[in-house]
Motif scaffolding. Structure first.
Motif, PDB file in Angstrom:
ATOM      1  N   ARG A 115     101.711  37.678 122.579  1.00 39.71           N
ATOM      2  CA  ARG A 115     102.985  38.949 122.332  1.00 39.71           C
ATOM      3  C   ARG A 115     101.635  39.704 123.555  1.00 39.71           C
ATOM      4  N   PRO A 116     102.147  41.023 124.291  1.00 41.01           N
ATOM      5  CA  PRO A 116     100.627  41.478 124.767  1.00 41.01           C
ATOM      6  C   PRO A 116     100.937  42.543 123.986  1.00 41.01           C
ATOM      7  N   HIS A 160     112.917  39.192 118.872  1.00 40.36           N
ATOM      8  CA  HIS A 160     114.163  38.556 119.850  1.00 40.36           C
ATOM      9  C   HIS A 160     114.144  40.258 120.385  1.00 40.36           C
ATOM     10  N   VAL A 161     113.355  41.554 119.774  1.00 38.69           N
ATOM     11  CA  VAL A 161     113.141  42.926 121.216  1.00 38.69           C
ATOM     12  C   VAL A 161     112.479  42.529 121.495  1.00 38.69           C
ATOM     13  N   TRP A 162     110.922  41.985 121.028  1.00 39.48           N
ATOM     14  CA  TRP A 162     109.660  41.455 121.851  1.00 39.48           C
ATOM     15  C   TRP A 162     110.163  40.306 122.735  1.00 39.48           C
ATOM     16  N   ALA A 163     110.364  39.243 122.761  1.00 40.92           N
ATOM     17  CA  ALA A 163     111.011  38.309 123.723  1.00 40.92           C
ATOM     18  C   ALA A 163     112.483  39.081 124.552  1.00 40.92           C
ATOM     19  N   SER A 164     113.261  40.057 124.752  1.00 39.83           N
ATOM     20  CA  SER A 164     113.558  40.791 125.157  1.00 39.83           C
ATOM     21  C   SER A 164     113.215  41.604 126.108  1.00 39.83           C
ATOM     22  N   GLY A 165     111.999  42.037 125.685  1.00 43.46           N
ATOM     23  CA  GLY A 165     110.838  43.115 126.578  1.00 43.46           C
ATOM     24  C   GLY A 165     111.278  44.873 125.191  1.00 43.46           C
TER      25      GLY A 165
END
Length: 362
Positions: free
Chosen positions: A12-13, A261-266
């Motif tokens: 994760r950035p 999910h939100v992180w993976a979706s940008g």
């Protein structure tokens, strides 16, 4: 139950750990002077405002921009696809006033049925830590309840056992905890947030106090997601400059899945309050992916620990030398945070649980 949906090698950035150094900005942030006129002495409703009528300071780490808004502008400051994680804890009337000028603040329930409590001295309806007490001491409380001190846990907190069930007793005989800058007692409803569902906090998770049904509706309409967790807040540690005490938290599986999910979706994960950051960072892996988890957390977020699971933070304005400022510096960096607080003081923002709020964005 553990939720682990991170793809292999995903990291994760975001703002990671920073080395500790005695930079001038760190010292300036720790020792700034909060003028007395910048303290919120009453709820905004008593000042002729709606809950969402407080002010909102916004800072952006990437650009260094600082801007000023009303809290009702929040939906337009977040992006569709962002996730706002909120704390569903409810505030207890956790102060019990005994005889002889003594007050007891009930902080945190323990698994064995005891509670962490703080003994305080009341003068003119304002209480201050008194430092008294000894193991085995029995303190009479209203309605015949007896509080037995077991052992000292910290300089301020005792492990103690009440002779009756604590939560029902507090709901009947307690008052909300109030500090010296608040001029009068207010009903418990003034210390509840719109998200409150699970009673258990000694003090209100105040970053969420300005939310109203109208603001929540506007967030949903804009496409901002909202997910719950619970962290029961103990008594404030601000008076002594201490680290936060261990607190009970619960991150549901659905919330963990949505964060990932939100992180993976940008999208971005925005925490509504430092309590939310503490819970999510407790459950975050080194790569920032969050597992469903429940239990006690002693985790303290600083520049040294870094922030792994959260991109932004909505929080109140915090006192000099507060441990919360160390967390905020992990999001904004000390230089930007110093500038934010200088602007907030100059622009007349109000501090404490009934005051204004600060949105820290990446």
């Amino acid at each position: 139950m553990v939720i682990d949906v991170a793809p292999s090698g995903a990291v994760r950035p975001g703002p990671g750990p920073e080395p500790a150094d005695p930079e001038p900005a760190d010292r300036e942030l720790a020792d700034f002077v909060l003028p007395a006129e910048r303290e919120a002495h009453d709820p905004p409703e008593a000042r002729g405002l709606a809950r969402d009528g407080v002010r909102l300071l916004v800072s952006r780490r990437a650009s260094g921009e600082v801007s000023h808004h009303a809290f009702a502008d929040l939906p337009g400051l977040l992006l569709p696809g962002d996730l706002l994680v909120v704390n569903t804890t409810g505030t207890l009337p956790a102060q019990v006033r005994a005889g002889g000028g003594l007050a007891v603040h009930f902080s945190t329930a323990r698994p064995d049925g005891t509670w962490l409590v703080e003994l305080r001295q009341v003068k003119d309806k304002i209480s201050m830590p008194n430092g008294h007490g000894h193991p085995g001491q029995v303190i009479p409380l209203p309605a015949g309840a007896l509080l037995t001190l077991k052992n000292r846990v910290t300089a301020r907190l005792w492990r103690a056992r009440l002779s009756v069930a604590v939560v029902p007793y507090l709901l009947r005989h307690g008052l909300p905890i109030r500090y010296s800058y608040v001029r009068r007692d207010w009903p418990l409803s003034f210390y509840q947030t719109v998200f409150a569902a699970r009673p258990g906090s000694a003090e209100m998770p105040s970053a969420s106090r300005p939310f109203t049904p109208e603001v929540v509706t506007a967030l949903a309409t804009r496409g901002v997601l909202i997910a719950p967790l619970t962290l029961h807040c103990g008594v404030s540690s601000l008076e002594a400059g201490e680290d936060p005490y261990p607190e009970l938290y619960d991150i549901p599986p659905a919330t963990a899945r949505l964060v990932n999910h939100v992180w993976a979706s940008g999208g971005r994960v925005i925490a509504a309050g430092t309590t939310v950051v503490r819970a999510l960072e407790t459950a975050a892996r080194a790569d920032g992916w969050v597992a469903a988890a429940a239990g006690w957390t002693s985790h303290v977020v600083t520049r040294e620990t870094g922030v792994r699971a959260v991109d932004g933070l909505l929080t109140g304005l915090h006192e000099p030398r507060s441990s919360h400022l160390r967390m905020l510096a992990a999001f904004a960096g000390p230089d930007l945070l110093v500038r934010c607080y200088a602007e907030a003081i100059d622009a007349g923002y109000l501090w404490h649980e009934f005051g204004d709020v600060h949105l820290l964005l990446p």
